[in-house]
Scaffold this active site. Structure first.
Site, PDB file in Angstrom:
ATOM      1  N   SER A 245       0.826  -1.199   0.000  1.00 50.45           N
ATOM      2  CA  SER A 245       0.000   0.000   0.000  1.00 50.45           C
ATOM      3  C   SER A 245       0.863   1.252   0.000  1.00 50.45           C
ATOM      4  O   SER A 245       1.754   1.393   0.835  1.00 50.45           O
ATOM      5  CB  SER A 245      -0.903   0.021   1.234  1.00 50.45           C
ATOM      6  OG  SER A 245      -1.565   1.255   1.356  1.00 50.45           O
ATOM      7  N   LYS A 246       0.580   2.175  -0.941  1.00 54.10           N
ATOM      8  CA  LYS A 246       1.323   3.438  -0.943  1.00 54.10           C
ATOM      9  C   LYS A 246       0.949   4.270   0.289  1.00 54.10           C
ATOM     10  O   LYS A 246       1.719   5.115   0.726  1.00 54.10           O
ATOM     11  CB  LYS A 246       1.053   4.225  -2.229  1.00 54.10           C
ATOM     12  CG  LYS A 246      -0.358   4.756  -2.411  1.00 54.10           C
ATOM     13  CD  LYS A 246      -0.469   5.500  -3.734  1.00 54.10           C
ATOM     14  CE  LYS A 246      -1.885   6.036  -3.973  1.00 54.10           C
ATOM     15  NZ  LYS A 246      -2.016   6.701  -5.271  1.00 54.10           N
ATOM     16  N   ARG A 247      -0.217   3.981   0.848  1.00 50.68           N
ATOM     17  CA  ARG A 247      -0.654   4.721   2.034  1.00 50.68           C
ATOM     18  C   ARG A 247       0.301   4.497   3.200  1.00 50.68           C
ATOM     19  O   ARG A 247       0.471   5.342   4.060  1.00 50.68           O
ATOM     20  CB  ARG A 247      -2.076   4.290   2.409  1.00 50.68           C
ATOM     21  CG  ARG A 247      -2.706   5.115   3.502  1.00 50.68           C
ATOM     22  CD  ARG A 247      -4.181   4.793   3.639  1.00 50.68           C
ATOM     23  NE  ARG A 247      -4.929   5.165   2.444  1.00 50.68           N
ATOM     24  CZ  ARG A 247      -6.228   4.959   2.290  1.00 50.68           C
ATOM     25  NH1 ARG A 247      -6.925   4.395   3.269  1.00 50.68           N
ATOM     26  NH2 ARG A 247      -6.839   5.310   1.185  1.00 50.68           N
TER      27      ARG A 247
END
Length: 472
Positions: A245-247
């Site tokens: 996840s880039k989050r």
């Protein structure tokens, strides 16, 4: 029908592996089928917009070698490829959809929508008469435009090229917002309008959209448009239980570049996350990927991102570099080490190329050259070469005398130490082992005894040999 694919990243963060793989597969599918690859920037989510993320998309695609045929900077006449600049188009189509009976004005505020804790909108505004709607518009009441999902027990279904038949019942769909109160479209609406108006024939995207695609298809049907063909891609996992996840800052492409991964190695590895060529090769250039890419070889099962495997693949690419190419990549990392400016970089690179997996390892591989000190003398003992501390003392004493005045060349030094082994009646390996440990203080080094001596130079080599002898 000529194939037209698109890559439509949102500038809400920097590009991680999952985003890039989507773009890569869309690119490979287009190239394999002699089609057109389009870049579109989906920037309608202004609240999550990240400054610089759009520029990063252009930079990364260029670095990765994924050249697009149409998009920002390569406009086709009359086409805009940035969603925020297409705002009037979405409202035009939304009003058309209302006329066709596929959408309606909704004047409810958030409190109305969530009354009673329901999980989806109850559709109260779809029952307003034309007169009631017009009256509210005349009064300037704020509104959104919602999709009108057909009522009844019907289903919306389609055939995905990876997952097969997908069907979702109407009753399980929500009257989703198409145009927000600020006049901007939601992703649900904008991507359908854009894909149709740009003539996209094949939509490649993550499998998180598998279940929402039937609802998008209702929009195509309501407009009377042909649906595209869908290729949904399996998820990439961080491990057995967590998605990338880039989050959470996982697997950013440019972070890997800064670590010293080669872009072609990253692209090669990402291509293998969910797909494999028919012959199961693991090292493929971008051109070879274009030739080999076949959607039927995409797996529907999740893939686990294994950085150790990518390191191995990167090392394969490093070994295939010319010495000049390796030197150019390696120098900035040598400059970050404690050895910066102190040794022959060309010789260092010769020693490092076959021992480097990623370039950021280089400082760790060579810092010991400047960290020499009172190492553990027991390193001089080696069972394989039958060295003891007593033998080491004799060897080092002999080496000092043997090489002090010879030409400082690898071959000459090797010959001199080989002759020393014969004169002492010990294995050549024993001499080389003792000399190397004495001048480096390390069990593992990027080169052998004579290579390290050449790198260190005559003065430093003799100084370290004498220091070790004094300690013995």
């Amino acid at each position: 029908m000529k194939v037209r694919t698109r890559f439509a990243p949102s500038p809400t963060g920097f590009m991680h592996v999952g985003n890039l793989r989507t773009g890569l597969y869309a690119y490979l599918f287009a190239r394999h089928n002699n089609g057109t690859f389009i870049l579109r920037i989906e920037d309608t989510d202004r609240e999550r917009y990240v400054e610089g993320a759009t520029e990063a998309v252009f930079r990364i695609l260029k670095t990765a070698g994924l050249e697009y045929d149409e998009g920002p900077g390569k406009e086709k006449e009359g086409v805009i490829y940035v969603q925020s600049e297409r705002k009037p188009l979405y409202m035009k189509y939304a009003l058309e959809l209302i006329e066709k009976g596929g959408a309606y004005y909704c004047f409810c505020d958030k409190r109305n929508v969530t009354d009673g804790g329901q999980t989806k909108y109850d559709g109260r505004c779809r029952r307003l008469s034309k007169e009631e709607v017009q009256a509210k518009l005349d009064q300037g009441c704020p509104f959104v435009i919602r999709q009108k999902i057909p009522e009844g027990d019907g289903v919306s279904e389609y055939e995905d090229m990876v997952y097969g038949k997908i069907a979702v019942a109407y009753k399980d769909m929500d009257d989703a917002i198409l145009i927000k109160s600020d006049g901007m479209p939601t992703y649900n609406f904008a991507n359908v309008i854009d894909d149709h108006s740009m003539g996209i024939t094949h939509v490649l995207r993550g499998n998180e959209y598998l279940s929402s695609t039937p609802q998008y298809n209702l929009l195509y049907d309501a407009f009377g448009w042909d649906r595209p063909t869908y290729v949904h891609l399996p998820v990439i996992m961080k491990d057995q239980t967590r998605k990338l996840s880039k989050r959470y800052g996982d697997a950013n492409f440019e972070d890997f570049l800064s670590k010293g991964y080669l872009p072609q190695a990253i692209i090669n590895y990402i291509a293998l996350l969910g797909w494999s060529p028919e012959d199961n090769r693991e090292k493929l250039s971008l051109k070879e990927l274009e030739e080999a890419f076949d959607v039927s070889r995409i797996s529907s099962s999740p893939s686990i991102f294994d950085e150790a495997k990518m390191r191995w693949l990167n090392a394969e690419y490093i070994r295939a570099m010319t010495p000049e190419e390796f030197h150019d990549y390696a120098v900035p990392f040598i400059e970050k080490s404690k050895c910066a400016g102190k040794y022959d970089y060309k010789l260092l690179c010769t020693l490092l190329q076959n021992r480097t997996e990623i370039f950021s390892d280089i400082p760790e591989h060579i810092n010991f050259l400047e960290e020499y000190g009172d190492f553990d003398l027991n390193l001089l003992e080696n069972q394989k070469n039958k060295t003891t501390l007593e033998i080491a003392k004799t060897v080092i004493e002999g080496a000092i005398a043997k090489i002090a005045d010879v030409e400082w060349d690898n071959n000459v030094l090797f010959q001199a130490l080989s002759e020393l082994a014969v004169s002492l009646g010990v294995k050549k390996g024993a001499v080389m082992w003792c000399v190397r440990i004495a001048i480096t203080g390390k069990e593992a080094t990027p080169g052998g005894a004579t290579e390290m001596a050449v790198l260190l130079g005559r003065e430093k080599t003799l100084e370290r040999l004498k220091a070790t002898l004094a300690r013995l």
